[in-house]
Write an enzyme that holds these catalytic residues in place. Structure first.
Site, PDB file in Angstrom:
ATOM      1  CD  GLU A  36      -2.997  -0.997   0.046  1.00  0.00           C
ATOM      2  OE1 GLU A  36      -3.183   0.370  -0.431  1.00  0.00           O
ATOM      3  OE2 GLU A  36      -3.403  -1.726  -0.596  1.00  0.00           O
ATOM      4  CB  CYS A 198     -17.937   4.416 -19.770  1.00  0.00           C
ATOM      5  SG  CYS A 198     -17.024   5.965 -18.996  1.00  0.00           S
TER       6      CYS A 198
HETATM    7  S1  SF4 Z   1     -17.534   5.147 -13.044  1.00  0.00           S
HETATM    8 FE1  SF4 Z   1     -18.505   6.369 -14.567  1.00  0.00          FE
HETATM    9  S2  SF4 Z   1     -16.969   7.404 -15.660  1.00  0.00           S
HETATM   10 FE2  SF4 Z   1     -16.153   5.730 -14.364  1.00  0.00          FE
HETATM   11  S3  SF4 Z   1     -15.749   4.176 -16.053  1.00  0.00           S
HETATM   12 FE3  SF4 Z   1     -17.631   3.695 -14.832  1.00  0.00          FE
HETATM   13  S4  SF4 Z   1     -19.369   4.750 -16.157  1.00  0.00           S
HETATM   14 FE4  SF4 Z   1     -17.329   5.717 -16.916  1.00  0.00          FE
END
Ligand code: SF4
Length: 343
Positions: A36, A198
């Site tokens: 860590e 995403c």
């Molecule tokens: S949390 Fe939202 S911005 Fe981040 S990868 Fe997932 S969908 Fe995309």
């Protein structure tokens, strides 16, 4: 908090997360702590060889506590942020002295030890003891800011308070290890700073940044402040075979590391009772620190062989080996240049 977060993250971690990193599959808090600390500000791929070498030399907290700090710094050289290495050593000595070499596993106790912040303490406690506590490192802040559309610079106290409250409220009742690892994995491999993936994200359906196309602007950047710059001469004194280095005081920039003397070459040589046979200015090197930029101005001063330097804290090192001693990264680059210029 009504939108599913922990459950899809845990399921994703078990199926697609990382399971074979060298510090996983152990409940040993010493190993988890070491990883860590190394992983703060540093990528996994960089950390792995350092982690392996470090454990080979210091297999447990007692071995680390008993080692001289110079040996610890030499193992750290190149990883940067050297305060981490000095704190690591101090922490090991505290664990040896106060806890008879039994590394604590409770987040509250861990957070009192040198160099262990709230988030790191939580990660160690979650992985070593399954304690139900929240982490909030830079990657997690990014995920939460995007998922909930939280505005403001996450390093600002008011935003950080809000993020801690969100992180605490999201904790699942069980599977804390997979959840904690899932947050780390998601931030490192999917919800990355640039171009998050995403389409592969288990949180995509509820994510506000994705819904509104704001991945590039969340989290918000630190408000702009001008970064100060300074320059300094570094004098590489060599007799062609050896290089003269001095150890920095423990506190301050490059604390405890070996460096060439800094300042005016004539004054330094005069103080050491040496005379240069020749002096050569080498190309400057720029190096960025977190809070300022430094331009290193290297000067190569050749002196006659066989000169002793009896000043405390100074040492001659073979020129061919000096770059591998406990020296900071920009100094290592310059030593390599000096070694070829001095041939
Ligand atoms: S949390 Fe939202 S911005 Fe981040 S990868 Fe997932 S969908 Fe995309």
């Amino acid at each position: 908090m009504d939108v599913p977060f922990a459950a899809p993250l845990i399921a994703w971690q078990k199926q697609a997360g990382r399971h074979d990193l060298p510090w996983q599959n152990t409940r040993d808090p010493y190993r988890i702590w070491l990883s860590e600390i190394m992983l703060q500000q540093t990528q996994v791929a960089t950390v792995i060889p350092y982690y392996t070498r470090f454990l080979a030399s210091f297999p447990d907290v007692g071995a680390l506590a008993r080692a001289p700090v110079e040996a610890v710094l030499a193992h750290w050289a190149g990883l940067g942020y050297y305060a981490r290495a000095r704190n690591l050593h101090r922490c090991a000595q505290t664990v040896a002295a106060v806890y008879a070499e039994n590394f604590p596993k409770s987040a509250a106790i861990l957070a009192e030890l040198p160099g262990i912040g709230r988030s790191t303490a939580a990660a160690i406690a979650a992985f070593s003891a399954g304690e139900r506590v929240a982490i909030l490192d830079g990657n997690v802040k990014r995920v939460l800011c995007r998922f909930y559309g939280i505005e403001g610079f996450p390093g600002a106290a008011s935003v950080e308070r809000k993020l801690w409250a969100v992180a605490d409220a999201l904790l699942p009742e069980s599977d804390i290890e997979a959840y904690t690892q899932g947050l780390m994995d998601l931030g490192a491999t999917v919800c990355t700073r640039n171009r998050p993936k995403c389409e592969h994200c288990p949180l995509a359906t509820g994510c506000i940044a994705r819904r509104d196309g704001r991945q590039a602007t969340l989290p918000e950047a630190r408000p702009r402040a001008s970064v100060p710059t300074r320059s300094s001469q570094f004098v590489f004194i060599t007799d062609g075979e050896q290089l003269l280095l001095t150890r920095r005081p423990d506190s301050g920039l490059w604390g405890g590391l070996l460096v060439p003397p800094e300042g005016d070459p004539e004054t330094i040589l005069g103080q050491l009772g040496m005379t240069a046979l020749s002096t050569e200015t080498l190309p400057p090197l720029k190096h960025a620190f977190t809070h300022f930029r430094l331009t290193l101005l290297p000067v190569l001063s050749r002196v006659a062989p066989g000169l002793a330097c009896l000043e405390a804290g100074w040492q001659w090192l073979p020129l061919a080996e000096a770059a591998d001693a406990g020296v900071p990264t920009p100094i290592r680059k310059l030593i390599r240049r000096v070694a070829s210029a001095a041939d």
